[in-house]
Design a protein around this motif. Sequence first.
Motif, PDB file in Angstrom:
ATOM      1  N   GLU A   1       0.852  -1.192   0.000  1.00  0.00           N
ATOM      2  CA  GLU A   1       0.000   0.000   0.000  1.00  0.00           C
ATOM      3  C   GLU A   1       0.888   1.243   0.000  1.00  0.00           C
ATOM      4  N   TRP A   2       0.565   2.160  -0.899  1.00  0.00           N
ATOM      5  CA  TRP A   2       1.316   3.419  -0.992  1.00  0.00           C
ATOM      6  C   TRP A   2       0.334   4.572  -1.004  1.00  0.00           C
ATOM      7  N   MET A   3       0.640   5.598  -0.235  1.00  0.00           N
ATOM      8  CA  MET A   3      -0.217   6.769  -0.149  1.00  0.00           C
ATOM      9  C   MET A   3       0.621   8.021  -0.298  1.00  0.00           C
ATOM     10  N   VAL A   4       0.127   8.973  -1.062  1.00  0.00           N
ATOM     11  CA  VAL A   4       0.729  10.295  -1.153  1.00  0.00           C
ATOM     12  C   VAL A   4      -0.394  11.311  -1.077  1.00  0.00           C
ATOM     13  N   GLY A   5      -0.165  12.387  -0.375  1.00  0.00           N
ATOM     14  CA  GLY A   5      -1.225  13.367  -0.185  1.00  0.00           C
ATOM     15  C   GLY A   5      -0.690  14.774  -0.046  1.00  0.00           C
ATOM     16  N   SER A   6      -1.569  15.726  -0.200  1.00  0.00           N
ATOM     17  CA  SER A   6      -1.221  17.133  -0.022  1.00  0.00           C
ATOM     18  C   SER A   6      -2.398  17.846   0.630  1.00  0.00           C
ATOM     19  N   THR A   7      -2.084  18.903   1.367  1.00  0.00           N
ATOM     20  CA  THR A   7      -3.092  19.695   2.065  1.00  0.00           C
ATOM     21  C   THR A   7      -2.850  21.165   1.771  1.00  0.00           C
ATOM     22  N   PHE A   8      -3.928  21.890   1.511  1.00  0.00           N
ATOM     23  CA  PHE A   8      -3.848  23.326   1.253  1.00  0.00           C
ATOM     24  C   PHE A   8      -4.625  24.058   2.349  1.00  0.00           C
ATOM     25  N   TYR A   9      -3.986  25.053   2.939  1.00  0.00           N
ATOM     26  CA  TYR A   9      -4.576  25.801   4.042  1.00  0.00           C
ATOM     27  C   TYR A   9      -5.028  27.186   3.578  1.00  0.00           C
ATOM     28  N   HIS A  10      -6.201  27.578   3.993  1.00  0.00           N
ATOM     29  CA  HIS A  10      -6.818  28.883   3.699  1.00  0.00           C
ATOM     30  C   HIS A  10      -7.442  28.936   2.303  1.00  0.00           C
ATOM     31  N   GLY A  11      -7.030  28.095   1.370  1.00  0.00           N
ATOM     32  CA  GLY A  11      -7.566  28.165   0.017  1.00  0.00           C
ATOM     33  C   GLY A  11      -6.958  27.085  -0.862  1.00  0.00           C
ATOM     34  N   PHE A  12      -7.508  26.945  -2.073  1.00  0.00           N
ATOM     35  CA  PHE A  12      -7.028  25.932  -3.007  1.00  0.00           C
ATOM     36  C   PHE A  12      -5.742  26.370  -3.689  1.00  0.00           C
ATOM     37  N   PHE A  13      -4.814  25.427  -3.852  1.00  0.00           N
ATOM     38  CA  PHE A  13      -3.636  25.536  -4.702  1.00  0.00           C
ATOM     39  C   PHE A  13      -2.931  26.893  -4.543  1.00  0.00           C
ATOM     40  N   ARG A  14      -2.872  27.706  -5.582  1.00  0.00           N
ATOM     41  CA  ARG A  14      -2.106  28.954  -5.561  1.00  0.00           C
ATOM     42  C   ARG A  14      -2.662  29.975  -4.577  1.00  0.00           C
ATOM     43  N   TYR A  15      -3.909  29.786  -4.145  1.00  0.00           N
ATOM     44  CA  TYR A  15      -4.515  30.737  -3.211  1.00  0.00           C
ATOM     45  C   TYR A  15      -4.352  30.308  -1.752  1.00  0.00           C
ATOM     46  N   GLY A  16      -3.666  29.209  -1.526  1.00  0.00           N
ATOM     47  CA  GLY A  16      -3.438  28.764  -0.162  1.00  0.00           C
ATOM     48  C   GLY A  16      -2.307  29.528   0.504  1.00  0.00           C
ATOM     49  N   LYS A  17      -2.387  29.667   1.818  1.00  0.00           N
ATOM     50  CA  LYS A  17      -1.331  30.298   2.597  1.00  0.00           C
ATOM     51  C   LYS A  17      -0.418  29.264   3.265  1.00  0.00           C
ATOM     52  N   GLY A  18      -0.746  27.991   3.077  1.00  0.00           N
ATOM     53  CA  GLY A  18       0.069  26.946   3.653  1.00  0.00           C
ATOM     54  C   GLY A  18      -0.033  25.683   2.829  1.00  0.00           C
ATOM     55  N   LEU A  19       0.915  24.782   3.049  1.00  0.00           N
ATOM     56  CA  LEU A  19       0.978  23.552   2.268  1.00  0.00           C
ATOM     57  C   LEU A  19       1.419  22.412   3.169  1.00  0.00           C
ATOM     58  N   GLY A  20       0.780  21.267   2.991  1.00  0.00           N
ATOM     59  CA  GLY A  20       1.166  20.058   3.701  1.00  0.00           C
ATOM     60  C   GLY A  20       1.440  18.930   2.729  1.00  0.00           C
ATOM     61  N   LEU A  21       2.427  18.120   3.038  1.00  0.00           N
ATOM     62  CA  LEU A  21       2.785  16.956   2.229  1.00  0.00           C
ATOM     63  C   LEU A  21       2.862  15.743   3.138  1.00  0.00           C
ATOM     64  N   ASN A  22       2.317  14.621   2.697  1.00  0.00           N
ATOM     65  CA  ASN A  22       2.442  13.398   3.475  1.00  0.00           C
ATOM     66  C   ASN A  22       2.539  12.192   2.559  1.00  0.00           C
ATOM     67  N   SER A  23       3.213  11.174   3.058  1.00  0.00           N
ATOM     68  CA  SER A  23       3.455   9.970   2.269  1.00  0.00           C
ATOM     69  C   SER A  23       3.555   8.778   3.221  1.00  0.00           C
ATOM     70  N   ALA A  24       3.223   7.598   2.710  1.00  0.00           N
ATOM     71  CA  ALA A  24       3.369   6.370   3.494  1.00  0.00           C
ATOM     72  C   ALA A  24       3.495   5.185   2.557  1.00  0.00           C
ATOM     73  N   MET A  25       4.382   4.263   2.890  1.00  0.00           N
ATOM     74  CA  MET A  25       4.538   3.010   2.162  1.00  0.00           C
ATOM     75  C   MET A  25       4.484   1.868   3.166  1.00  0.00           C
ATOM     76  N   MET A  26       3.634   0.885   2.882  1.00  0.00           N
ATOM     77  CA  MET A  26       3.395  -0.176   3.848  1.00  0.00           C
ATOM     78  C   MET A  26       3.332  -1.526   3.135  1.00  0.00           C
ATOM     79  N   PHE A  27       4.008  -2.521   3.704  1.00  0.00           N
ATOM     80  CA  PHE A  27       3.905  -3.896   3.244  1.00  0.00           C
ATOM     81  C   PHE A  27       3.008  -4.659   4.206  1.00  0.00           C
ATOM     82  N   LYS A  28       2.108  -5.463   3.647  1.00  0.00           N
ATOM     83  CA  LYS A  28       1.176  -6.249   4.452  1.00  0.00           C
ATOM     84  C   LYS A  28       1.468  -7.741   4.225  1.00  0.00           C
ATOM     85  N   PHE A  29       1.385  -8.515   5.282  1.00  0.00           N
ATOM     86  CA  PHE A  29       1.667  -9.942   5.167  1.00  0.00           C
ATOM     87  C   PHE A  29       0.907 -10.734   6.231  1.00  0.00           C
TER      88      PHE A  29
END
Length: 408
Positions: free
Chosen positions: A380-408
């Motif tokens: 399982e692989w996840m990548v994400g982004s978060t925009f604060y105060h507004g969408f994309f270029r109109y945001g005043k903040g940015l968040g990035l997150n990622s995760a890679m997981m093996f299941k067995f």
Amino acid sequence: MKKIIITIFILTLNFALFGNYDFFPENPANNADRSYSQIHLPFLTYEMNADNTLLRLDDMIMFQTEHQLTDDEKSILTADDFIIDFNTSICLLNFGHKNWNFEFDMKTYGNVEILDKMYSNLVIYGNDTNIQYTSNTCEGSNVFSFWRATLNYAYPKGISLGMIPKLFPKKESNSFVEYLRDMTLYVGANINLDYSMMYASIDESSQNFGSMDDSLYYHYKAHFEYTDEGSVGRLTPSIGFGVKAVIFNGNFHAQIDDIFMQLNYKNLAGGWYDKYYRNDLFYFDEDYEAIEETFVEDDTTRVKDRYVKFNPSVSVGMDYMILNGLQVMGKYINNQHSYKNGFSLGAGYQWKCLPFQTVMGYDDNIYYEFKTGLIFEKFEWMVGSTFYHGFFRYGKGLGLNSAMMFKF
């Protein structure tokens, strides 16, 4: 065209609940019915967020070389104090087997005032004569980090309220009460061990300055604390509990964590800085020199203990599966070391191996979170982004997150 837009919007909103896409990852009760073991790849599982009070991403163009500020851009720069808020969480170890899980992270938090809007006004519009200006720029700013080890355990079997003696009458025919009595509940708990690492703060700061008819002057004072080679951390515990109730095609979640949590930084370096400058303009003697005196410049004092205390964090909400795989959720969270607090609504969907998830939340300001990636039986692989105060270029903040997981 309208139908196409609606279809695309739904597909980008949706997804089913899996490990890294869980709407309630903070709830230890979620592991009660987990059917697999897992391990996350270290350093590739992280979350980083940065936000500011003044500038949108689109406003960065005003700082290009030879760009002349417009009136609207000047209004933006003088509208508020410039404060940067950020946090990071980097996973160094995360593994678990079915109903238990262990996680070891390094976390950093910061809230720093860069510039008082008074200074922006002075730079752009100039200052007045014979007026004393006063500011407390940077006062209260702090940055700190700590290690956190968390062990989660969930009872592997569902329980019901009917198992509690005398909670329900034996002869009860009300269908709602019967459903409530037989509703499946999962419970879990966690223990956290936090080790304080680095700390820096400006506890007091003041600036006084002015341009008088006969002189120029400024007076700057600051009291600061910081971690150096002589500082040590301390290991402190906290605990948490969670419950998940299965309701029709959804789940109700309730969780409390960080009970007794506090960080203790010991033997910090500290000091005072107090400097005064004056230039008397009515002296025209060629030998005259401006008065510049440092009253205090002492960085040899030590701070025995500095505590960073936290209120217990709470999370409550519900996720529900509708429309053949479309999952929706509503949630409230209040966590002092989380970046996404307040009320939020979200939706998710998984199309083949492609998950899509979005969350819109509101705390002090609105934020928008988007996640996608890949989901397979063993990976399982996840990548994400978060925009604060507004969408994309109109945001005043940015968040990035990622995760890679093996299941067995």
